[in-house]
Design a protein around this motif. Sequence first.
Motif, PDB file in Angstrom:
ATOM      1  N   SER A  54       0.833  -1.205   0.000  1.00  0.00           N
ATOM      2  CA  SER A  54       0.000   0.000   0.000  1.00  0.00           C
ATOM      3  C   SER A  54       0.869   1.256   0.000  1.00  0.00           C
ATOM      4  CB  SER A  54      -0.934  -0.001   1.212  1.00  0.00           C
ATOM      5  OG  SER A  54      -0.203  -0.154   2.417  1.00  0.00           O
ATOM      6  N   ASP A  55       2.017   1.217   0.672  1.00  0.00           N
ATOM      7  CA  ASP A  55       2.925   2.366   0.655  1.00  0.00           C
ATOM      8  C   ASP A  55       3.504   2.575  -0.742  1.00  0.00           C
ATOM      9  OD1 ASP A  55       2.506   2.948   3.292  1.00  0.00           O
ATOM     10  OD2 ASP A  55       4.390   2.091   4.020  1.00  0.00           O
ATOM     11  N   ALA A  56       3.874   1.481  -1.421  1.00  0.00           N
ATOM     12  CA  ALA A  56       4.398   1.589  -2.781  1.00  0.00           C
ATOM     13  C   ALA A  56       3.338   2.159  -3.715  1.00  0.00           C
ATOM     14  CB  ALA A  56       4.872   0.226  -3.278  1.00  0.00           C
ATOM     15  N   ASP A  57       2.106   1.725  -3.549  1.00  0.00           N
ATOM     16  CA  ASP A  57       1.006   2.250  -4.345  1.00  0.00           C
ATOM     17  C   ASP A  57       0.923   3.772  -4.217  1.00  0.00           C
ATOM     18  OD1 ASP A  57      -2.041   1.549  -5.497  1.00  0.00           O
ATOM     19  OD2 ASP A  57      -1.993   3.242  -4.115  1.00  0.00           O
ATOM     20  N   ALA A  58       0.948   4.261  -2.995  1.00  0.00           N
ATOM     21  CA  ALA A  58       0.836   5.704  -2.758  1.00  0.00           C
ATOM     22  C   ALA A  58       2.039   6.454  -3.318  1.00  0.00           C
ATOM     23  CB  ALA A  58       0.692   5.972  -1.262  1.00  0.00           C
ATOM     24  N   MET A  59       3.240   5.906  -3.122  1.00  0.00           N
ATOM     25  CA  MET A  59       4.447   6.580  -3.600  1.00  0.00           C
ATOM     26  C   MET A  59       4.480   6.654  -5.118  1.00  0.00           C
ATOM     27  SD  MET A  59       7.615   5.518  -1.091  1.00  0.00           S
ATOM     28  CE  MET A  59       7.257   3.752  -0.948  1.00  0.00           C
ATOM     29  N   LEU A  60       4.072   5.574  -5.790  1.00  0.00           N
ATOM     30  CA  LEU A  60       4.099   5.567  -7.250  1.00  0.00           C
ATOM     31  C   LEU A  60       3.087   6.560  -7.812  1.00  0.00           C
ATOM     32  CD1 LEU A  60       5.295   4.458  -9.802  1.00  0.00           C
ATOM     33  CD2 LEU A  60       3.787   2.464  -9.615  1.00  0.00           C
ATOM     34  N   GLY A 261      19.163  -1.627   0.359  1.00  0.00           N
ATOM     35  CA  GLY A 261      19.572  -2.348   1.551  1.00  0.00           C
ATOM     36  C   GLY A 261      18.707  -3.555   1.814  1.00  0.00           C
ATOM     37  N   SER A 262      17.472  -3.544   1.309  1.00  0.00           N
ATOM     38  CA  SER A 262      16.525  -4.632   1.539  1.00  0.00           C
ATOM     39  C   SER A 262      16.333  -5.441   0.267  1.00  0.00           C
ATOM     40  CB  SER A 262      15.183  -4.072   2.017  1.00  0.00           C
ATOM     41  OG  SER A 262      14.725  -3.066   1.125  1.00  0.00           O
ATOM     42  N   SER A 263      15.700  -6.594   0.426  1.00  0.00           N
ATOM     43  CA  SER A 263      15.401  -7.450  -0.719  1.00  0.00           C
ATOM     44  C   SER A 263      13.907  -7.749  -0.737  1.00  0.00           C
ATOM     45  CB  SER A 263      16.206  -8.754  -0.643  1.00  0.00           C
ATOM     46  OG  SER A 263      15.857  -9.478   0.524  1.00  0.00           O
ATOM     47  N   GLY A 264      13.447  -8.406  -1.798  1.00  0.00           N
ATOM     48  CA  GLY A 264      12.035  -8.731  -1.905  1.00  0.00           C
ATOM     49  C   GLY A 264      11.188  -7.482  -2.077  1.00  0.00           C
ATOM     50  N   ILE A 265       9.930  -7.592  -1.704  1.00  0.00           N
ATOM     51  CA  ILE A 265       8.990  -6.498  -1.939  1.00  0.00           C
ATOM     52  C   ILE A 265       9.356  -5.232  -1.163  1.00  0.00           C
ATOM     53  CG2 ILE A 265       7.329  -7.056  -0.113  1.00  0.00           C
ATOM     54  CD1 ILE A 265       5.112  -6.610  -2.256  1.00  0.00           C
ATOM     55  N   ALA A 266      10.097  -5.382  -0.052  1.00  0.00           N
ATOM     56  CA  ALA A 266      10.570  -4.205   0.678  1.00  0.00           C
ATOM     57  C   ALA A 266      11.515  -3.374  -0.177  1.00  0.00           C
ATOM     58  CB  ALA A 266      11.265  -4.626   1.969  1.00  0.00           C
ATOM     59  N   ALA A 267      12.260  -4.033  -1.073  1.00  0.00           N
ATOM     60  CA  ALA A 267      13.155  -3.304  -1.980  1.00  0.00           C
ATOM     61  C   ALA A 267      12.360  -2.438  -2.948  1.00  0.00           C
ATOM     62  CB  ALA A 267      14.041  -4.283  -2.741  1.00  0.00           C
ATOM     63  N   GLY A 268      11.165  -2.897  -3.329  1.00  0.00           N
ATOM     64  CA  GLY A 268      10.325  -2.093  -4.204  1.00  0.00           C
ATOM     65  C   GLY A 268       9.989  -0.750  -3.584  1.00  0.00           C
ATOM     66  N   GLU A 269       9.659  -0.756  -2.292  1.00  0.00           N
ATOM     67  CA  GLU A 269       9.398   0.503  -1.586  1.00  0.00           C
ATOM     68  C   GLU A 269      10.657   1.370  -1.534  1.00  0.00           C
ATOM     69  OE1 GLU A 269       7.836  -0.097   2.279  1.00  0.00           O
ATOM     70  OE2 GLU A 269       5.890  -0.835   1.589  1.00  0.00           O
ATOM     71  N   GLU A 270      11.798   0.726  -1.265  1.00  0.00           N
ATOM     72  CA  GLU A 270      13.047   1.472  -1.162  1.00  0.00           C
ATOM     73  C   GLU A 270      13.402   2.142  -2.490  1.00  0.00           C
ATOM     74  OE1 GLU A 270      17.679   0.692   0.218  1.00  0.00           O
ATOM     75  OE2 GLU A 270      16.116  -0.763   0.747  1.00  0.00           O
ATOM     76  N   ILE A 271      13.166   1.443  -3.583  1.00  0.00           N
ATOM     77  CA  ILE A 271      13.426   2.010  -4.911  1.00  0.00           C
ATOM     78  C   ILE A 271      12.551   3.234  -5.149  1.00  0.00           C
ATOM     79  CG2 ILE A 271      13.118   1.573  -7.391  1.00  0.00           C
ATOM     80  CD1 ILE A 271      14.045  -1.340  -6.764  1.00  0.00           C
ATOM     81  N   LEU A 272      11.297   3.162  -4.769  1.00  0.00           N
ATOM     82  CA  LEU A 272      10.400   4.301  -4.950  1.00  0.00           C
ATOM     83  C   LEU A 272      10.810   5.486  -4.081  1.00  0.00           C
ATOM     84  CD1 LEU A 272       7.057   2.366  -5.263  1.00  0.00           C
ATOM     85  CD2 LEU A 272       7.971   3.964  -6.962  1.00  0.00           C
ATOM     86  N   ARG A 273      11.272   5.224  -2.873  1.00  0.00           N
ATOM     87  CA  ARG A 273      11.772   6.320  -2.035  1.00  0.00           C
ATOM     88  C   ARG A 273      13.005   6.961  -2.671  1.00  0.00           C
ATOM     89  NH1 ARG A 273      10.099   2.775   2.208  1.00  0.00           N
ATOM     90  NH2 ARG A 273      12.157   1.826   2.326  1.00  0.00           N
ATOM     91  N   TRP A 274      13.856   6.126  -3.269  1.00  0.00           N
ATOM     92  CA  TRP A 274      15.056   6.630  -3.951  1.00  0.00           C
ATOM     93  C   TRP A 274      14.656   7.498  -5.139  1.00  0.00           C
ATOM     94  CZ3 TRP A 274      17.201   6.270  -8.800  1.00  0.00           C
ATOM     95  CH2 TRP A 274      18.581   6.529  -8.929  1.00  0.00           C
ATOM     96  N   SER A 276      11.846   9.136  -5.530  1.00  0.00           N
ATOM     97  CA  SER A 276      11.221  10.354  -5.011  1.00  0.00           C
ATOM     98  C   SER A 276      12.273  11.348  -4.530  1.00  0.00           C
ATOM     99  CB  SER A 276      10.268  10.011  -3.862  1.00  0.00           C
ATOM    100  OG  SER A 276       9.207   9.203  -4.326  1.00  0.00           O
ATOM    101  N   LYS A 277      13.300  10.854  -3.855  1.00  0.00           N
ATOM    102  CA  LYS A 277      14.369  11.715  -3.361  1.00  0.00           C
ATOM    103  C   LYS A 277      15.075  12.421  -4.514  1.00  0.00           C
ATOM    104  CE  LYS A 277      18.723  11.498  -0.755  1.00  0.00           C
ATOM    105  NZ  LYS A 277      19.656  10.595  -0.029  1.00  0.00           N
ATOM    106  N   HIS A 278      15.366  11.670  -5.581  1.00  0.00           N
ATOM    107  CA  HIS A 278      16.071  12.266  -6.717  1.00  0.00           C
ATOM    108  C   HIS A 278      15.190  13.260  -7.475  1.00  0.00           C
ATOM    109  CE1 HIS A 278      19.186   9.329  -5.934  1.00  0.00           C
ATOM    110  NE2 HIS A 278      19.920   9.848  -6.896  1.00  0.00           N
ATOM    111  N   VAL A 279      13.906  12.949  -7.589  1.00  0.00           N
ATOM    112  CA  VAL A 279      12.992  13.881  -8.263  1.00  0.00           C
ATOM    113  C   VAL A 279      12.839  15.159  -7.444  1.00  0.00           C
ATOM    114  CG1 VAL A 279      10.577  14.233  -8.932  1.00  0.00           C
ATOM    115  CG2 VAL A 279      11.746  12.105  -9.550  1.00  0.00           C
ATOM    116  N   GLU A 280      12.691  15.032  -6.122  1.00  0.00           N
ATOM    117  CA  GLU A 280      12.575  16.208  -5.256  1.00  0.00           C
ATOM    118  C   GLU A 280      13.836  17.060  -5.321  1.00  0.00           C
ATOM    119  OE1 GLU A 280      11.766  14.564  -1.476  1.00  0.00           O
ATOM    120  OE2 GLU A 280       9.733  13.908  -2.016  1.00  0.00           O
TER     121      GLU A 280
END
Length: 292
Positions: A54-60, A261-274, A276-280
């Motif tokens: 759900s967090d990845a959904d919102a971030m994307l 730093g994480s693997s699996g679906i948690a990495a998907g969230e981390e990628i989206l945060r990355w 977002s940081k670069h776009v900001e």
Amino acid sequence: MTALIATDLDRTMIYSRGAMELAVTESDVAAGIAEEDLLCVEVYDGKPLSYVTSDADAMLRRLTETAVVVPTTTRTVAQFQRIELPGAPWRYAITTNGGNILVDGVPDEQWRADVASAMADGAASLSEIVDELARRVEDSWVRSSRIADELFSYLVVDVETMPSGFVEDWNEWCERRGWGASRQGRKIYTMPNAVCKSRAVAEVRSRLVDDGVLTPEAPVLAAGDGALDAAMLSAADAAIRPRHGELEALDWQRPGVAVTGSSGIAAGEEILRWFSKHVERGTDTQAGASSL
């Protein structure tokens, strides 16, 4: 828009049950990934197949408000169209490993013709590849064989019984003929050099700049987990890969390519945060320049 984001889908943005590593490590539990956090984004044969959190959904969804997100997948057109990815509809999407560019959901005929022309320029034909591959494989370890949008071949194999060194030997034969082979999980892809994600991303970026959607200075950001993503990651202005998948197994490292730093679906969230940081960061830089 501040950037073009080209992102692989399977095992980068979206995850099957087998790939998500749901709450199997302390870090995953700490990340708060639980059953109620999952959203199904793909149903196949009446069964849920792929998920985001759900967090990845919102971030994307938020990311699509400030950047041009271009789903970039090795899936065929039909396989991509099964996915209800957050943030859709997409002006551009790249499927079939770059062999197709979808414009408002429709394959671009000129791009496909350009790819066909490049494939014919000094490389073996698809039929030659398929015939030779058939001579090298056996039903005892090949579960299925497919042709993707008349562009490339892939096998679904039993990794445990597949002959040792098969992929390496097959890739060596292919490389002399303008093709390459790689394994992603249970799939072995045989791909012409002319069909690659990086070429398609460059084409989409050029169109967006010509249309005034992106400035010439807007960066390309990319993410992916497989060997077929390597050229795209290397060509991007900045990129990230998850700590799992084929590139992780190869310990593939390049300047400008971060690793989660994480693997699996948690990495998907981390990628989206990355992302977002670069776009900001880009937005802040542009705002600062405009105020001078």
